[in-house]
Design a protein around this motif. Structure first.
Motif, PDB file in Angstrom:
ATOM      1  N   ARG A  11       0.842  -1.200   0.000  1.00  0.00           N
ATOM      2  CA  ARG A  11       0.000   0.000   0.000  1.00  0.00           C
ATOM      3  C   ARG A  11       0.880   1.254   0.000  1.00  0.00           C
ATOM      4  O   ARG A  11       0.587   2.216  -0.710  1.00  0.00           O
ATOM      5  CB  ARG A  11      -0.910  -0.007   1.230  1.00  0.00           C
ATOM      6  CG  ARG A  11      -1.807   1.228   1.337  1.00  0.00           C
ATOM      7  CD  ARG A  11      -2.708   1.145   2.559  1.00  0.00           C
ATOM      8  NE  ARG A  11      -3.480   2.368   2.711  1.00  0.00           N
ATOM      9  CZ  ARG A  11      -4.604   2.631   2.057  1.00  0.00           C
ATOM     10  NH1 ARG A  11      -5.103   1.755   1.212  1.00  0.00           N
ATOM     11  NH2 ARG A  11      -5.245   3.770   2.245  1.00  0.00           N
ATOM     12  N   THR A  14       2.289   1.759  -3.464  1.00  0.00           N
ATOM     13  CA  THR A  14       1.271   2.258  -4.387  1.00  0.00           C
ATOM     14  C   THR A  14       0.999   3.739  -4.142  1.00  0.00           C
ATOM     15  O   THR A  14       0.887   4.532  -5.090  1.00  0.00           O
ATOM     16  CB  THR A  14      -0.038   1.458  -4.231  1.00  0.00           C
ATOM     17  OG1 THR A  14       0.218   0.078  -4.495  1.00  0.00           O
ATOM     18  CG2 THR A  14      -1.103   1.959  -5.191  1.00  0.00           C
ATOM     19  N   ILE A  18       1.553   6.846  -6.766  1.00  0.00           N
ATOM     20  CA  ILE A  18       0.508   7.824  -7.122  1.00  0.00           C
ATOM     21  C   ILE A  18       1.047   9.246  -6.979  1.00  0.00           C
ATOM     22  O   ILE A  18       0.862  10.095  -7.855  1.00  0.00           O
ATOM     23  CB  ILE A  18      -0.735   7.637  -6.229  1.00  0.00           C
ATOM     24  CG1 ILE A  18      -1.405   6.287  -6.525  1.00  0.00           C
ATOM     25  CG2 ILE A  18      -1.731   8.777  -6.445  1.00  0.00           C
ATOM     26  CD1 ILE A  18      -2.502   5.922  -5.540  1.00  0.00           C
ATOM     27  N   ALA A  40      -4.846   8.550 -12.152  1.00  0.00           N
ATOM     28  CA  ALA A  40      -5.161   7.122 -12.133  1.00  0.00           C
ATOM     29  C   ALA A  40      -4.679   6.445 -13.411  1.00  0.00           C
ATOM     30  O   ALA A  40      -4.115   5.338 -13.373  1.00  0.00           O
ATOM     31  CB  ALA A  40      -6.655   6.919 -11.958  1.00  0.00           C
ATOM     32  N   GLN A  41      -4.876   7.117 -14.531  1.00  0.00           N
ATOM     33  CA  GLN A  41      -4.447   6.549 -15.805  1.00  0.00           C
ATOM     34  C   GLN A  41      -2.926   6.405 -15.847  1.00  0.00           C
ATOM     35  O   GLN A  41      -2.398   5.405 -16.334  1.00  0.00           O
ATOM     36  CB  GLN A  41      -4.921   7.436 -16.949  1.00  0.00           C
ATOM     37  CG  GLN A  41      -4.587   6.886 -18.334  1.00  0.00           C
ATOM     38  CD  GLN A  41      -5.161   7.749 -19.457  1.00  0.00           C
ATOM     39  OE1 GLN A  41      -5.802   8.759 -19.196  1.00  0.00           O
ATOM     40  NE2 GLN A  41      -4.923   7.341 -20.691  1.00  0.00           N
ATOM     41  N   GLY A  44      -2.061   3.505 -13.707  1.00  0.00           N
ATOM     42  CA  GLY A  44      -2.560   2.240 -14.205  1.00  0.00           C
ATOM     43  C   GLY A  44      -3.618   1.629 -13.304  1.00  0.00           C
ATOM     44  O   GLY A  44      -3.612   0.423 -13.037  1.00  0.00           O
ATOM     45  N   MET A  45      -4.532   2.471 -12.814  1.00  0.00           N
ATOM     46  CA  MET A  45      -5.617   1.995 -11.961  1.00  0.00           C
ATOM     47  C   MET A  45      -6.895   2.733 -12.295  1.00  0.00           C
ATOM     48  O   MET A  45      -6.872   3.728 -13.038  1.00  0.00           O
ATOM     49  CB  MET A  45      -5.269   2.188 -10.478  1.00  0.00           C
ATOM     50  CG  MET A  45      -5.078   3.639 -10.084  1.00  0.00           C
ATOM     51  SD  MET A  45      -4.869   3.916  -8.291  1.00  0.00           S
ATOM     52  CE  MET A  45      -3.494   2.863  -7.894  1.00  0.00           C
ATOM     53  N   GLN A  46      -8.010   2.266 -11.759  1.00  0.00           N
ATOM     54  CA  GLN A  46      -9.282   2.931 -11.937  1.00  0.00           C
ATOM     55  C   GLN A  46      -9.326   4.200 -11.078  1.00  0.00           C
ATOM     56  O   GLN A  46      -8.796   4.206  -9.961  1.00  0.00           O
ATOM     57  CB  GLN A  46     -10.433   2.001 -11.552  1.00  0.00           C
ATOM     58  CG  GLN A  46     -10.560   0.778 -12.434  1.00  0.00           C
ATOM     59  CD  GLN A  46     -10.893   1.142 -13.871  1.00  0.00           C
ATOM     60  OE1 GLN A  46     -11.730   2.011 -14.134  1.00  0.00           O
ATOM     61  NE2 GLN A  46     -10.237   0.465 -14.814  1.00  0.00           N
ATOM     62  N   THR A  49     -10.149   4.203  -7.328  1.00  0.00           N
ATOM     63  CA  THR A  49      -9.154   3.596  -6.443  1.00  0.00           C
ATOM     64  C   THR A  49      -8.290   4.649  -5.760  1.00  0.00           C
ATOM     65  O   THR A  49      -7.782   4.433  -4.652  1.00  0.00           O
ATOM     66  CB  THR A  49      -8.261   2.618  -7.239  1.00  0.00           C
ATOM     67  OG1 THR A  49      -9.088   1.697  -7.946  1.00  0.00           O
ATOM     68  CG2 THR A  49      -7.337   1.844  -6.311  1.00  0.00           C
TER      69      THR A  49
END
Length: 246
Positions: A11, A14, A18, A40-41, A44-46, A49
């Motif tokens: 976590r 990540t 971000i 997010a893009q 590489g996440m929604q 999230t």
């Protein structure tokens, strides 16, 4: 020390990713590019999230500010309590100006008056300034109350950076910030720590800085002394000025 569980470590990685991606977007494309969807893009996440890691966009920007500033100062030789409070104050000014010019988009966000909540990074920087001004006051070099000195330095530093940023790089007069600093110092500093008899404001400001440390007094006595000194420090400083009618 408690062992960090793999899920917790993942976590943290990540979250750091971000922040780094948001900082890159801010640096390369400006503040308008730092949207939840764009970050997010890039990661590489929604988009939803992102909110598992940050309450809102402001929280993300605050994390970016802390990250960018930490990265900036890690490459600088900073003066920390060198023994000369006036030199430390100047070192802090230079760091502020340098950071603002090197991170134009982020500086604009941190100083944006439309933000409802002040950035923790900006608030922390202001606390550092207050501490440095306090040390200058404690050696008898301030001719104005500490709060006034902090406000003047903060306003001048922010204004100097924004003025330089609004000017094309090839036309910037880099000595503008130096001239601004010298002008402010002339208005808030005494020439020497040894104060002349008529510098009542400077004496009061210096005494006010150390009053909370007078442990031989009770808390109530220290509070009363501080109140008296605040009144003296806010009084007229022009020779011959009067606090009221004769």
């Amino acid at each position: 020390m408690a062992e960090v569980r793999p899920d917790s470590a993942s976590r943290q990685r990540t979250r750091a990713n971000i922040v780094e991606c948001a900082a890159q977007l801010l640096r390369e494309q400006g503040a308008s590019a730092v949207t939840t969807r764009a970050v997010a893009q890039a990661v590489g996440m929604q988009a939803p999230t992102i909110y598992r890691f940050f309450e809102d966009k402001d929280a993300l920007l605050d994390a970016v500010a802390e990250h960018v500033f930490a990265t900036y100062v890690s490459g600088k030789t900073l003066v920390e309590d060198s023994g000369d409070p006036v030199a430390d104050l100047r070192a802090g000014w230079d760091t502020h100006i340098g950071f603002g010019l090197a991170n134009a988009a982020l500086f604009g966000l941190l100083t944006d008056p439309s933000r409802e909540v002040r950035s923790p990074a900006a608030a922390a920087g202001l606390e550092v300034l207050r501490a440095r001004v306090h040390r200058v006051a404690a050696i008898g070099r301030l001719r104005v109350p500490e709060r006034r000195a902090v406000e003047l330095i903060h306003a001048a530093g922010t204004g100097a950076v924004l003025t330089l940023l609004s000017t094309p790089p090839e036309h910037r007069e880099r000595d503008l910030a130096d001239a601004m600093y010298e002008a402010v110092m002339r208005s808030i500093l005494t020439d020497m720590p040894t104060l002349p008899a008529d510098s009542t404001t400077a004496v009061a400001v210096a005494f006010r800085a150390v009053a909370p440390k007078l442990t031989m007094l009770t808390g109530a006595e220290r509070a009363l002394l501080s109140e008296w000194l605040d009144r003296t420090g806010d009084g007229p400083t022009t020779p011959g000025a009067s606090a009221g009618p004769d």
